[in-house]
Design an enzyme around this catalytic site. Structure first.
Site, short mmCIF file in Angstrom:
data_model
loop_
_atom_site.label_atom_id
_atom_site.label_comp_id
_atom_site.label_asym_id
_atom_site.label_seq_id
_atom_site.Cartn_x
_atom_site.Cartn_y
_atom_site.Cartn_z
N GLY A 274 5.04 -7.53 -0.53
CA GLY A 274 5.60 -6.71 0.54
C GLY A 274 4.52 -6.03 1.36
N ALA A 275 3.57 -5.43 0.65
CA ALA A 275 2.54 -4.67 1.36
C ALA A 275 1.44 -4.27 0.38
CB ALA A 275 3.14 -3.41 1.97
N MET A 276 0.37 -3.69 0.92
CA MET A 276 -0.76 -3.34 0.07
C MET A 276 -1.36 -2.02 0.51
SD MET A 276 -2.61 -4.12 -2.49
CE MET A 276 -3.85 -2.94 -3.02
N GLU A 277 -1.61 -1.17 -0.49
CA GLU A 277 -1.97 0.23 -0.24
C GLU A 277 -3.45 0.48 -0.01
OE1 GLU A 277 -0.85 -1.04 -3.22
OE2 GLU A 277 -1.84 -0.08 -4.92
N ASN A 278 -4.24 -0.49 0.47
CA ASN A 278 -5.68 -0.29 0.69
C ASN A 278 -5.96 1.08 1.29
OD1 ASN A 278 -5.89 -3.20 0.21
ND2 ASN A 278 -4.98 -3.34 2.24
N GLU A 311 3.68 2.63 -0.08
CA GLU A 311 2.23 2.43 0.10
C GLU A 311 1.56 3.76 0.43
OE1 GLU A 311 1.54 -0.33 -1.04
OE2 GLU A 311 3.47 -1.32 -0.74
N HIS A 314 1.05 5.74 -2.73
CA HIS A 314 -0.04 5.22 -3.55
C HIS A 314 -1.36 5.95 -3.30
CE1 HIS A 314 1.20 1.95 -6.09
NE2 HIS A 314 1.60 1.15 -5.13
N GLU A 333 2.37 1.71 -10.42
CA GLU A 333 3.52 1.08 -9.77
C GLU A 333 4.85 1.72 -10.19
OE1 GLU A 333 3.18 -0.40 -7.26
OE2 GLU A 333 1.16 -1.26 -7.32
N1 B3K Z 1 -0.04 -2.99 -5.04
C1 B3K Z 1 0.51 -4.02 -4.23
C2 B3K Z 1 0.77 -5.29 -4.96
C3 B3K Z 1 -0.37 -6.21 -5.07
C4 B3K Z 1 0.05 -7.55 -5.56
C5 B3K Z 1 -0.99 -8.32 -6.18
N2 B3K Z 1 -0.58 -9.67 -6.48
C6 B3K Z 1 1.77 -3.61 -3.57
C7 B3K Z 1 2.42 -2.41 -4.08
O1 B3K Z 1 2.97 -2.39 -5.15
O2 B3K Z 1 2.35 -1.41 -3.43
ZN ZN Z 2 2.96 -0.35 -5.39
#
Ligand code: B3K
Ligand code: ZN
Length: 880
Positions: A274-278, A311, A314, A333
């Site tokens: 869905g998305a990534m919290e960089n 995100e 996070h 998570e």
């Molecule tokens: N932390 C990411 C998920 C990364 C998936 C790696 N295969 C999204 C989330 O849970 O916010």
């Molecule tokens: Zn997450």
């Protein structure tokens, strides 16, 4: 784990939680130069590292490095000869020469983002370059100790073509940018917060954006910007509003403020999740950002709001305090899902949100808990970490966090959170650290609570009630049990919070509601001063992720459905009534007997339909049958044909008896097309209206097909268009079906990838005799692409959820899926492994289907070159 010799190219290695060791070296600073050129990118990585105190002086440095071509390696500025480093195994670069206590190691590597179809590391999505590093993608960009306990400060210089990549982004703050001549330019970014490599991100492309600001409660001004392809810029406002709402909510609810001066979000078309919290630079699947009235359904709006919040949250639960190792994934998570659920509940309706969350848990997580893939929320081992981003880690993980709050109260939970951040800010920790913070902040013992982290499976709580009128005393005996799961033949009792109310004849609670703490295998709880024999309302608010067994009559359930003060249990009673009737009809169908719908259900549904001052969403959910997956989980042996037939029968019989009421509710909940509203009332009205339409369509009468077609052709709200077109996609009226699908494609889907996915899904899910050939044709559709995860999910993933046709008795659906998995596995193992998990529950079906699926799983693991991701799911699914 024994690897099959067929998997020769890559021997899958299983990693264990118990084997955790600190690394021999810490990397403190990472300085990157990324030179993007069409067709080839060069990455120079400088790592400032030091030997861990206590580590052996002779310890070698083993860097993770995957699919990178190493050009040179320098130690403290001096180029190493090729005998000083080597690749002792796949994906490891080992520096063999002696290393001082502190040193700088520089590598230069070449990578090819354009060829990266795995979508992990640096890759190209449409015209933009972007990254996905969680869990182990950073090593595909530059050699690194790619593990979450290694936290470093990052400096990045990106160089690229100015025309095709005018926007250059990374984490943290922009420190400089400029032109380099020959049509190239650069940007330098610096992130002041130490972070694990999985939070690193880079984006380069030709992007449009919208901007806003947020002033934190301490008065700092944060610049917010959301980027996407230019054509999508008109669909970013809702995401921006959601971001600001999230930032405010986290300050108010948890006292947590954003820390950087910039918060950037980028929407990309090709994304595995869905998305990534960089840190400071979230990368999102377009499906979780874009929304405008003409393109997004109500659930799209809710998803965008929830994922943006997730995100953002996070930043504290994940980024500031991160995971020591990947086994601890639920630490960030489960906790962050819990936080986004609470946020969405506050933004919309707590009662509705709880029902939605439990529906997801039951449809996605309970079946996993009852399969060979069952694992504790903190798994003990993995082959491919990406396989453990599961409903168990996320959704059951969130339920476990919710139980802390139920046991400690909202205030106690907040105290625990405060202590958690006070103790661990800026570090990488474990689930035990979180539990200790909760326990210490509240002065309570949470030792036994650890079992939620160590044991897999869904527990069952059985209740026996007795009442003494003389003593005005009510007794509840609660017993718990949990079936075996892989590697865990027996289970120890859990610490289970059971929220209970006792209801009198007038529908009011006789005594104050209590949270019982069930800790033994069996325990008796006594309620004094109970003036009459109560109806017990058990597990209010779904206070624990368990199944409940309590013998009750249909009448008692109907009473609860009408009277329980707990909105969740009112819904739950209705679901139980439906479930009973559907399962009884499954049996009748199998025995060749007439199916029946008990009058008590019709009466209860009628009462619900006629309620005037009820939240329309609650009304809609109360009338919605449990999902097929949820029902399947309740059957000893899942019989897809009988289950689908029984559900159809119940729907149709209900519609026959309540046709007038459904029609009235359908009409009275119409909204004017302008102005578009997505407030709770409007959403609720669309929801109940479309539930009514679903019942009416079960009658298969021209009159209702016409009504549905009108909605499909004329509505302006995407929710209504999708609802009506999906119903027609499953209609036996060929002409109407064709007209609706064509109209949806021509008028709405053509040229819009996200709407195309909806169009794909409604066909892949449809119960029509041509289902399998239809999905086959969709794969050939010019708008389909196997490389795009959203499209794969919308056709292939959706078909795997088509209970009747995926499970066709001749095994054709299974064979088709395996062929697709093998096609995708070569490009994107994360995606193929997800699809393999559709087979994981195969032992829940009849012998014939079991044998057919087993053969497909065996075909998969016998395929040479199968990815370790797909291998892990297939081989574990086959284990008894
Ligand atoms: N932390 C990411 C998920 C990364 C998936 C790696 N295969 C999204 C989330 O849970 O916010
Ligand atoms: Zn997450």
């Amino acid at each position: 784990m024994a690897a099959s010799s067929a998997v020769a190219t890559e021997q899958p290695v299983e990693k264990f939680r118990k084997d955790y060791k600190e690394p021999d070296y810490w990397v403190r600073n990472v300085d990157l130069l990324i030179q993007i050129h069409d067709g080839q990118t060069t990455v120079r990585g400088k790592l400032s590292a030091e030997r861990r105190k206590g580590a052996q002086e002779s310890a070698t440095l083993r860097l993770d490095a995957e699919d990178v071509e190493v050009v040179s390696v320098l130690l403290n500025g001096k180029e190493l000869s090729s005998s000083d480093y080597h690749f002792p195994e796949k994906d490891v670069l080992e520096i063999k020469c002696g290393l001082p206590d502190k040193f700088e190691l520089e590598t230069v590597v070449k990578i090819k983002p354009e060829d990266n179809t795995q979508l992990s590391g640096l890759y190209k999505s449409s015209s933009m370059y972007c990254t996905q590093c969680e869990a182990e993608g950073f090593r595909r960009i530059t050699p690194m100790l790619d593990r979450p306990d290694v936290m470093a400060k990052y400096k990045v210089r990106i160089e690229a073509d100015q025309k095709s990549c005018p926007v250059l982004l990374s984490n943290g703050n922009l420190v400089s940018k400029g032109e380099m001549g020959e049509g190239r330019h650069f940007a330098e970014w610096e992130d002041p917060f130490p972070k694990p490599s999985y939070l690193f991100a880079v984006v380069a492309g030709d992007l449009g954006s919208i901007k806003d600001t947020f002033t934190t409660r301490s008065g700092r001004k944060v610049a917010l910007e959301i980027f996407s392809e230019h054509a999508n810029v008109d669909q970013l406002d809702w995401a921006m509003q959601s971001l600001k709402d999230s930032m405010k909510w986290d300050e108010e609810r948890f006292g947590l403020e954003y820390d950087l001066d910039i918060y950037n979000i980028v929407a990309v078309n090709d994304f595995n999740m869905g998305a990534m919290e960089n840190k400071g630079l979230n990368v999102f699947n377009t499906a979780c950002v874009l929304a405008k009235p003409s393109t997004a359904t109500d659930s799209d709006y809710e998803r965008v709001q929830g994922v943006i919040a997730h995100e953002y949250f996070h930043n504290w639960t994940g980024n500031r305090v991160t995971c020591r190792d990947w086994f601890q994934l639920t630490l960030k998570e489960g906790l962050t899902v819990f936080r986004d659920q609470q946020f969405s509940a506050d933004m919309t309706s707590e009662a509705v949100k709880r029902i939605e969350d439990v529906r997801i848990l039951r449809a996605a997580q309970f079946p996993q808990d009852d399969s060979p893939m069952a694992h504790p929320i903190r798994p003990e081992s993995y082959i491919a970490m990406d396989n453990f981003y599961t409903a168990t880690v996320y959704n059951k993980g969130a339920e476990v966090i919710g139980m802390y709050q139920t046991l400690l109260g909202k205030e106690g939970f907040r105290k625990g959170m405060d202590l958690y951040f006070k103790r661990h800010d800026g570090t990488a920790v474990t689930c035990d650290d979180f539990r200790a913070a909760m326990a210490d902040a509240n002065g309570v013992d949470l030792e036994q609570f650890e079992r939620w982290y160590t044991q897999a499976g869904t527990p069952t709580v059985e209740a026996k009630a007795s009442y003494s009128a003389d003593k005005q005393r009510f007794e509840l005996v609660l017993s718990q049990s949990c079936g075996p799961s892989p590697g865990q033949p027996t289970k120890q009792p859990y610490h289970i919070p059971v929220r209970v109310g006792l209801i009198g004849k007038d529908g009011k609670d006789l005594v104050p509601e209590r949270v019982l703490e069930l800790k033994e295998a069996s325990q008796t709880f006594v309620f004094e001063g109970v003036k009459e024999e109560p109806v017990v309302s058990l597990l209010r608010g779904f206070s624990a992720p368990v199944n409940v067994k309590l013998p009750r009559s249909d009448e008692e359930l109907a009473f609860l459905m009408a009277n329980d003060q707990d909105s969740f249990n009112r819904w739950e009673a209705g679901q139980e009534l439906f479930t009973r009737s559907i399962l009884a009809n499954v049996k009748a169908f199998q025995d060749g007997k007439d199916m029946e719908l008990p009058q008590v259900i019709v009466d209860a549904a009628k009462r619900t339909l006629l309620l005037e001052d009820i939240d329309k969403s609650l009304q809609a959910y109360a009338l919605t049958l449990p999902s097929l997956l949820t029902l399947g989980a309740k059957m000893d042996v899942i019989d897809p044909d009988a289950l689908v037939a029984a559900c159809k029968f119940v729907k149709e019989s209900m519609a026959k008896k309540l046709r007038a009421e459904f029609e009235t509710a359908y009409k009275s909940n119409q909204l004017p097309s302008e102005p578009f509203r997505n407030d709770a009332d409007a959403v609720g009205r669309r929801r109940i209206k479309n539930v009514c339409l679903d019942y009416l369509m079960a009658l298969k009468e021209d009159k209702y097909t016409k009504l549905c077609l009108d909605q499909a052709l004329q509505s302006t709200a995407m929710t209504d268009l999708v609802a009506a077109t999906s119903l027609l996609a499953g209609s036996s009226d060929e002409a109407a079906r064709k007209q609706a699908l064509e109209n949806f494609y021509e008028k709405h889907a053509k040229g819009n990838d996200l709407i195309l996915c909806k169009w794909f899904t409604m066909q892949a899910m449809a119960d029509v005799t041509t289902s399998l050939s239809d999905v086959g044709a969709l794969l050939q559709h010019p708008d389909f692409s196997l490389k795009n995860p959203n499209k794969c999910r919308s056709v292939i993933g959706a078909f795997a959820g088509n209970m009747k046709h995926f499970h066709a008795a001749d095994g054709s659906g299974y064979r088709w899926l395996t062929d697709r998995i093998l096609d995708i596995d070569k490009m994107n193992p994360q995606m193929s492994a997800r699809l393999v998990s559709s087979f994981s529950t195969f032992r829940r079906y009849d012998q014939k289907r079991q044998a057919l699926i087993k053969a497909e799983l065996e075909r998969l693991i016998a395929t040479s070159g199968l990815s370790r991701d797909a291998y892990e799911i297939a081989s574990k699914s086959l284990k008894a």
